[in-house]
Design a protein around this motif. Sequence first.
Motif, PDB file in Angstrom:
ATOM      1  N   ALA A 235     -38.283  55.648 114.131  1.00 14.48           N
ATOM      2  CA  ALA A 235     -37.794  56.298 115.349  1.00 14.48           C
ATOM      3  C   ALA A 235     -36.746  57.366 115.054  1.00 14.48           C
ATOM      4  CB  ALA A 235     -37.214  55.261 116.311  1.00 14.48           C
ATOM      5  N   THR A 236     -35.924  57.159 114.023  1.00 11.61           N
ATOM      6  CA  THR A 236     -34.756  58.033 113.829  1.00 11.61           C
ATOM      7  C   THR A 236     -34.695  58.733 112.474  1.00 11.61           C
ATOM      8  OG1 THR A 236     -33.367  56.285 112.887  1.00 11.61           O
ATOM      9  CG2 THR A 236     -33.440  56.460 115.294  1.00 11.61           C
ATOM     10  N   GLY A 237     -35.433  58.240 111.478  1.00 13.00           N
ATOM     11  CA  GLY A 237     -35.302  58.780 110.133  1.00 13.00           C
ATOM     12  C   GLY A 237     -34.107  58.222 109.389  1.00 13.00           C
ATOM     13  N   GLU A 238     -33.505  57.175 109.923  1.00 12.74           N
ATOM     14  CA  GLU A 238     -32.340  56.566 109.297  1.00 12.74           C
ATOM     15  C   GLU A 238     -32.712  55.205 108.709  1.00 12.74           C
ATOM     16  OE1 GLU A 238     -27.688  55.662 110.427  1.00 12.74           O
ATOM     17  OE2 GLU A 238     -29.240  55.036 111.861  1.00 12.74           O
ATOM     18  N   LEU A 239     -32.349  55.008 107.441  1.00 19.86           N
ATOM     19  CA  LEU A 239     -32.517  53.715 106.792  1.00 19.86           C
ATOM     20  C   LEU A 239     -31.187  52.995 106.876  1.00 19.86           C
ATOM     21  CD1 LEU A 239     -34.421  55.017 103.666  1.00 19.86           C
ATOM     22  CD2 LEU A 239     -35.390  53.546 105.422  1.00 19.86           C
ATOM     23  N   VAL A 240     -31.179  51.885 107.612  1.00 24.12           N
ATOM     24  CA  VAL A 240     -29.927  51.190 107.832  1.00 24.12           C
ATOM     25  C   VAL A 240     -30.121  49.707 107.584  1.00 24.12           C
ATOM     26  CG1 VAL A 240     -30.372  50.971 110.315  1.00 24.12           C
ATOM     27  CG2 VAL A 240     -28.026  50.824 109.464  1.00 24.12           C
ATOM     28  N   SER A 241     -29.120  49.095 106.936  1.00 24.09           N
ATOM     29  CA  SER A 241     -29.186  47.693 106.574  1.00 24.09           C
ATOM     30  C   SER A 241     -27.815  47.068 106.743  1.00 24.09           C
ATOM     31  CB  SER A 241     -29.636  47.555 105.119  1.00 24.09           C
ATOM     32  OG  SER A 241     -29.372  46.269 104.625  1.00 24.09           O
ATOM     33  N   PRO A 242     -27.747  45.834 107.273  1.00 23.40           N
ATOM     34  CA  PRO A 242     -26.453  45.160 107.319  1.00 23.40           C
ATOM     35  C   PRO A 242     -25.848  45.039 105.920  1.00 23.40           C
ATOM     36  CG  PRO A 242     -28.083  43.964 108.599  1.00 23.40           C
ATOM     37  CD  PRO A 242     -28.818  45.011 107.831  1.00 23.40           C
ATOM     38  N   PHE A 243     -24.566  45.316 105.817  1.00 24.91           N
ATOM     39  CA  PHE A 243     -23.816  45.176 104.569  1.00 24.91           C
ATOM     40  C   PHE A 243     -24.251  46.171 103.490  1.00 24.91           C
ATOM     41  CE2 PHE A 243     -24.639  40.862 106.374  1.00 24.91           C
ATOM     42  CZ  PHE A 243     -23.435  40.734 107.052  1.00 24.91           C
ATOM     43  N   GLY A 244     -24.950  47.237 103.889  1.00 25.95           N
ATOM     44  CA  GLY A 244     -25.369  48.254 102.922  1.00 25.95           C
ATOM     45  C   GLY A 244     -25.080  49.644 103.444  1.00 25.95           C
ATOM     46  N   GLU A 245     -25.145  50.619 102.549  1.00 23.95           N
ATOM     47  CA  GLU A 245     -24.937  52.006 102.930  1.00 23.95           C
ATOM     48  C   GLU A 245     -26.206  52.553 103.583  1.00 23.95           C
ATOM     49  OE1 GLU A 245     -22.177  53.836 102.689  1.00 23.95           O
ATOM     50  OE2 GLU A 245     -21.059  52.124 101.859  1.00 23.95           O
ATOM     51  N   ALA A 246     -26.051  53.240 104.698  1.00 26.13           N
ATOM     52  CA  ALA A 246     -27.190  53.856 105.378  1.00 26.13           C
ATOM     53  C   ALA A 246     -27.638  55.103 104.623  1.00 26.13           C
ATOM     54  CB  ALA A 246     -26.820  54.211 106.808  1.00 26.13           C
ATOM     55  N   GLU A 247     -28.909  55.443 104.792  1.00 32.30           N
ATOM     56  CA  GLU A 247     -29.467  56.656 104.198  1.00 32.30           C
ATOM     57  C   GLU A 247     -30.163  57.471 105.274  1.00 32.30           C
ATOM     58  OE1 GLU A 247     -31.881  56.459 100.636  1.00 32.30           O
ATOM     59  OE2 GLU A 247     -31.284  54.368 100.351  1.00 32.30           O
ATOM     60  N   GLU A 248     -30.202  58.770 105.078  1.00 33.03           N
ATOM     61  CA  GLU A 248     -30.972  59.640 105.957  1.00 33.03           C
ATOM     62  C   GLU A 248     -32.258  60.037 105.246  1.00 33.03           C
ATOM     63  OE1 GLU A 248     -30.388  60.462 109.054  1.00 33.03           O
ATOM     64  OE2 GLU A 248     -28.426  59.482 109.178  1.00 33.03           O
ATOM     65  N   CYS A 249     -33.359  59.937 105.962  1.00 33.66           N
ATOM     66  CA  CYS A 249     -34.657  60.374 105.435  1.00 33.66           C
ATOM     67  C   CYS A 249     -35.395  61.077 106.568  1.00 33.66           C
ATOM     68  CB  CYS A 249     -35.466  59.186 104.910  1.00 33.66           C
ATOM     69  SG  CYS A 249     -37.076  59.639 104.228  1.00 33.66           S
ATOM     70  N   PRO A 250     -35.119  62.365 106.785  1.00 36.91           N
ATOM     71  CA  PRO A 250     -35.710  63.087 107.916  1.00 36.91           C
ATOM     72  C   PRO A 250     -37.230  63.020 107.961  1.00 36.91           C
ATOM     73  CG  PRO A 250     -33.969  64.380 106.894  1.00 36.91           C
ATOM     74  CD  PRO A 250     -34.199  63.206 105.998  1.00 36.91           C
ATOM     75  N   GLU A 251     -37.875  62.918 106.786  1.00 36.56           N
ATOM     76  CA  GLU A 251     -39.343  62.855 106.746  1.00 36.56           C
ATOM     77  C   GLU A 251     -39.884  61.598 107.422  1.00 36.56           C
ATOM     78  OE1 GLU A 251     -40.749  64.698 102.579  1.00 36.56           O
ATOM     79  OE2 GLU A 251     -39.090  63.263 102.424  1.00 36.56           O
ATOM     80  N   LEU A 252     -39.043  60.570 107.549  1.00 38.38           N
ATOM     81  CA  LEU A 252     -39.493  59.315 108.155  1.00 38.38           C
ATOM     82  C   LEU A 252     -39.621  59.406 109.671  1.00 38.38           C
ATOM     83  CD1 LEU A 252     -37.747  56.220 106.494  1.00 38.38           C
ATOM     84  CD2 LEU A 252     -40.142  56.398 107.191  1.00 38.38           C
TER      85      LEU A 252
END
Length: 421
Positions: A235-252
Motif C-alpha cells: 500500500a505504501t512502499g514502506e517496509l516496517v517491522s516492530p523493533f527494527g529500522e523502517a525502509e523505503e522501497c518506492p517500487e513496492l
Amino acid sequence: MYDVFSLPDFSFPKGFLWGSASAGHQVEGDNIHSDAWYQEQKDKREEPSGKACDNWRLFREDAQLVASLGHHAYRYSVEWSRVEPEEGRFDRSALDHYKEMSELFKQLGIKTFVTLNHFTVPQWFAAKGGFWKRENLPYFLRYAEEVVKTLAGLADFYLVINESTHTRIDTQLGFNHLVAHAKTYRLIKSLCDVPVSSAHMATQTFPYRYYDELDRIMAAYRDFQYNGCFLHAIATGELVSPFGEAEECPELKGAADYWAVNLYTRELIDSRRKDLSASRFPHKKLRMIDKDFYLEEMYPEGMTAMLERFRDKPIYITENGCSCNDDRFRIVYLALYLSAVHDALKRGMDVRGYLYWSLMDNYEWSSFLPRFGLVNVDFKTFERTPKPSAAFYREIIENNGFSQEILRKYLHELPTLETIQ
C-alpha cells in the motif's frame, strides 16, 4: 464438526475461475540442483523427494488430467534450479519443457498461474546466501527475465514468490523477498501486460485466551508479522517491522495487480509461550492423517474474515486444501470453505477464482504422508486415480456452485476419526 447437510445451496458469479495448484519440487521429481534436494541428502531423510510424482516425465498426461477434471485454471511453479542449474548457464531444454507445458494448457483452454519461486532455489544461489543477501537479487531478476521471455503470450498470471518466509514477513529475509517482488513486478510489467502478484499466506491469529489482554496484544503483534507488514508494504512502499529500522522501497507501492491468497487455518497465540504458539483446542483438533500435522483443524470462518483484509483488489485464492486419508473429510472441507468464500462475496469482496491445493497427492517437503490431492498417486507406479472429492469438485465447477443434490451424491454421512486413531 459442522453439519454440511444443512448448508444452503449457493452459486458463484459468472466467469468465476476454478482450478487447482501444485509446486515443482513437490511433483516433478529429481530436482537435483536445488537447495531442497541438497538438504534432503544432507539430512539423510527417510523420505527424500526422489521422483516425487514423476510429473517432469508425465506432465502431458497431467495436463490432460487437469482438463478431464473440468478445471479452468492450473497453478504451477518453474524450478529455477532446472532453468539455471549452474550460475550463468541457462538450460534451454528446461525452458522449452515449461514452454511446452504452458502451450499445452493454452491449447486445452486452461489458464495458468506461473510461480517463479515456490520455496526452492538453485544450490549455487543458496551457497551465495540466497535471498538473505540483498546483493543477490540481480541473479533472481536475470532468471525471471529468461522465464518471462520464454513464456511470452502463454502465462495468464504471474506469482513472483510463494509465501515470503513461509508466513512471517518482518525479517531481513522477508524484506528482501518483498524487494525482490517489487523489482520483479516492475520487470514483468516492462515485458508484458500479464497480471502479477505474489502468493501470500493469510494466517489468522487467534488469542488462546480470548479475553486475556496479553494474548490479544501478542495475537495482534503476530498478525502484523504475518499480514500487516505485507499489506502495508504494497500500500505504501514502506517496509516496517516492530523493533527494527523502517525502509523505503518506492517500487513496492502498488506492486500487485491482484491479491493471491493462500489460506488454510488459524494460529492460536499463547503469550505464555516463548514461541507464542498454542496447541489446537482439543474439541477442534482433527488428526486426519497418521501423524501429527500442523493443519489439524477446519476453520472456514477464517476464510470469510481474512478475505476482508484484501478488499481493495481482485482476489484469487491460490491455495486452500485439506490433508486427509479419508477423502470424505475433503468433501466436507470443500463444502465448508467454499461456503465461506461465498459469504465473502456477499460481503463485497471481489473474489474471482479458487485454486484447490493440490491437484494430486505429492511430496509435502519432508514426507509423502500428508495427502492433499484430489487425485491419489501411487508413489511406486505413479498411477493417478481421481478421488470422489475430484468428482464432487468437478460438479461444483460445472454448476458454478454448491447444492445439497451434488453433496449427497458423494457424501452419505459425516466422516469420523475413529478409523484413523
